[in-house]
Design a protein around this motif. Structure first.
Motif, PDB file in Angstrom:
ATOM      1  N   LEU A 297      -6.169  -0.580  -3.747  1.00 22.12           N
ATOM      2  CA  LEU A 297      -4.815  -0.537  -3.054  1.00 22.12           C
ATOM      3  C   LEU A 297      -4.843   0.786  -2.007  1.00 22.12           C
ATOM      4  O   LEU A 297      -3.977   0.509  -1.244  1.00 22.12           O
ATOM      5  N   ASP A 298      -5.710   1.667  -2.249  1.00 22.74           N
ATOM      6  CA  ASP A 298      -5.790   2.888  -1.471  1.00 22.74           C
ATOM      7  C   ASP A 298      -6.293   2.423  -0.149  1.00 22.74           C
ATOM      8  O   ASP A 298      -6.157   2.714   0.958  1.00 22.74           O
TER       9      ASP A 298
ATOM     10  N   TYR B 270      -6.722  -0.646   1.052  1.00 24.59           N
ATOM     11  CA  TYR B 270      -6.364  -1.635   1.618  1.00 24.59           C
ATOM     12  C   TYR B 270      -4.701  -1.687   1.698  1.00 24.59           C
ATOM     13  O   TYR B 270      -4.179  -2.218   0.653  1.00 24.59           O
ATOM     14  N   PRO B 271      -4.018  -1.074   2.644  1.00 22.38           N
ATOM     15  CA  PRO B 271      -2.630  -1.002   2.720  1.00 22.38           C
ATOM     16  C   PRO B 271      -1.540  -1.948   2.409  1.00 22.38           C
ATOM     17  O   PRO B 271      -0.762  -2.099   2.194  1.00 22.38           O
ATOM     18  N   SER B 272      -2.240  -3.208   2.992  1.00 24.19           N
ATOM     19  CA  SER B 272      -1.687  -4.475   3.207  1.00 24.19           C
ATOM     20  C   SER B 272      -1.597  -5.043   1.788  1.00 24.19           C
ATOM     21  O   SER B 272      -0.962  -6.121   1.784  1.00 24.19           O
TER      22      SER B 272
ATOM     23  N   THR C  51      -0.348  -5.232  -1.408  1.00 27.15           N
ATOM     24  CA  THR C  51       0.976  -4.423  -2.223  1.00 27.15           C
ATOM     25  C   THR C  51       1.000  -4.819  -3.743  1.00 27.15           C
ATOM     26  O   THR C  51       0.297  -6.023  -4.032  1.00 27.15           O
TER      27      THR C  51
ATOM     28  N   PRO D 174       1.000   2.873  -2.768  1.00 24.21           N
ATOM     29  CA  PRO D 174       0.588   3.646  -1.508  1.00 24.21           C
ATOM     30  C   PRO D 174       2.219   3.780  -0.515  1.00 24.21           C
ATOM     31  O   PRO D 174       2.124   4.678   0.024  1.00 24.21           O
ATOM     32  N   GLN D 175       2.795   2.838  -0.717  1.00 23.46           N
ATOM     33  CA  GLN D 175       3.945   2.622   0.195  1.00 23.46           C
ATOM     34  C   GLN D 175       5.234   3.376  -0.180  1.00 23.46           C
ATOM     35  O   GLN D 175       6.142   3.895   0.525  1.00 23.46           O
ATOM     36  N   LYS D 176       4.880   3.979  -1.161  1.00 26.13           N
ATOM     37  CA  LYS D 176       5.966   4.980  -1.772  1.00 26.13           C
ATOM     38  C   LYS D 176       5.432   6.456  -2.058  1.00 26.13           C
ATOM     39  O   LYS D 176       6.130   7.361  -2.379  1.00 26.13           O
ATOM     40  N   SER D 177       4.201   6.754  -1.653  1.00 27.41           N
ATOM     41  CA  SER D 177       3.546   7.852  -1.750  1.00 27.41           C
ATOM     42  C   SER D 177       4.499   9.060  -0.930  1.00 27.41           C
ATOM     43  O   SER D 177       4.696  10.200  -1.510  1.00 27.41           O
TER      44      SER D 177
END
Length: 397
Positions: free
Chosen positions: A262-263, A265-267, A269, A336-339
């Motif tokens: 997940l770190d 590959y940001p895509s 989810t 990652p999208q909420k970091s």
């Protein structure tokens, strides 16, 4: 105030257990205990005969509706802010925990049950909920591994990676599955990989471990986690009961197998991680500092020496509370999208702690006036945190 509430708690218990006496058609609620939490929250622990989540939530509505009627006018000035309900099954296992604000409970009194449901924080543990949660976590783990296989093998071996680098037995098994569903065969690996099973994924990654090792803790740990996953997968696939321990195991497997992916590959989810993050943050927002009636005691005190002692005691109490919150926040796996949002929240609490520590510095330097002035800054910053939390709850839940 506490003594007044404590005198009322037995009355609330009797009222819930004997609702049919006061309202025809109402159901008596078996109550294990009624208690006051964090000074401003009335909490009930009850036992239910139901297992379906909608029926259990109706029990919650009944209890909170009773609380709302009991405390609506607050002529005793008790300053109750929240109502909480913990629902147990007949074996004493918690099925559901719910909490809502006193103001939102008014929606029940106005017959706006659907609007009320949107405002309640629920933590479920029914058998249906555990099964659906297991399906979500397992699906994410398997799809995450499939994504990694497609990305890596395509980049290393090109478009024919499926035919050139996948074991013939796996390809044959997947071909049979695809043929039975669609009546034809294909050779595109990017499609066929979605019809692989857990143990197929394990074998593919182990055969090409050199290319995949960067994604996992170790080869041994990878094998161990996939074996655990496969055991739970069998139970879930046949809709057999999923235990709370199974869910805890799946959460750990998810973290150990997908964290690095997940770190990188940001895509890629994870809805489970986002949901888990939201639940944990909401739960932490309910943590309150130990009450010490500081404002009232400080304003009534005329002796400066005693005032200093009160400030020290109150400030140390708050620093301890802030440290607890920061520790809890740092323990949550963050999508990652909420970091960015998570770092902002942690930073707000760290700034709050620094302000409280500055108060102690001033107090120990015999600067009472400066310490009192700093309390104003703390109050302003505390308001910023509350606004951030309220914004979070409105947007994320």
């Amino acid at each position: 105030m506490n003594s007044t509430i404590n005198e009322l708690l037995p009355m609330i218990k009797i009222g819930l257990e004997n609702q049919s006496l006061f309202s025809a058609g109402s159901k008596n609620i078996p109550v294990t205990k009624i208690e006051l939490l964090n000074v401003d929250t009335i909490s009930a622990t009850i036992v239910t005969e139901f297992s379906r989540i909608n029926d259990v939530k109706m029990e919650v509505a009944t209890v909170i509706g009773f609380f709302n009627g009991f405390f609506r006018n607050d002529h005793l000035h008790l300053k109750i802010a929240n109502y909480a309900v913990s629902i147990l099954d007949v074996n004493g296992e918690e099925l559901l925990y719910a909490i809502c604000s006193k103001s939102n409970a008014e929606l029940l009194g106005k017959s706006n049950a659907l609007d009320w449901l949107r405002t309640v924080y629920f933590q479920e543990n029914t058998s249906d909920y555990r099964l659906q949660r297991a399906k979500l976590i397992i699906s994410e783990i398997e799809n995450g591994l499939r994504f990694a296989i497609k990305e890596v093998l395509m980049n290393v071996y090109g478009e024919n990676w499926w035919l050139d680098k996948i074991d013939e037995k796996i390809r044959s098994s997947v071909d049979d599955v695809y043929l039975s569903q669609f009546g034809e065969t294909i050779s595109q690996g990017n499609i066929l990989i979605d019809y692989t099973f857990t143990m197929h994924l394990k074998k593919i990654i182990l055969v090409h471990w050199k290319e995949f090792s960067k994604f996992f803790i170790s080869k041994r740990d990878f094998e161990s986690q996939v074996e655990k996953l496969n055991l739970i997968r069998r139970e879930e696939a046949h809709n057999r009961p999923i235990t709370l321990l199974n869910i805890i195991d799946l959460e750990e497997i998810h973290q150990r197998l997908l964290a690095k992916l997940l770190d990188i590959y940001p895509s890629l989810t994870s809805m489970y991680m986002v949901e888990n993050w939201r639940i944990k943050i909401s739960s932490i927002s309910l943590v309150r500092p130990k009450t010490d009636n500081f404002s009232e005691r400080f304003s009534n005190e005329t002796n400066d020496v005693v005032k200093i002692k009160l400030i020290i005691e109150h400030t140390e109490n708050l620093i301890s509370y802030i440290n607890e919150v920061i520790t809890l926040l740092n323990s949550i796996p963050v999508p990652p999208q909420k970091s960015g949002r998570h770092k902002t929240l942690v930073g707000l609490y760290e700034t709050h702690r620094e302000l409280e520590e500055e108060i102690l510095v001033n107090i120990h330097g015999n600067k009472l006036a400066a310490a009192v002035a700093f309390q104003g800054k703390v109050a302003s910053h505390d308001l910023i945190i509350k606004e951030f939390i309220n914004d979070f709850l409105n947007q994320e839940i």
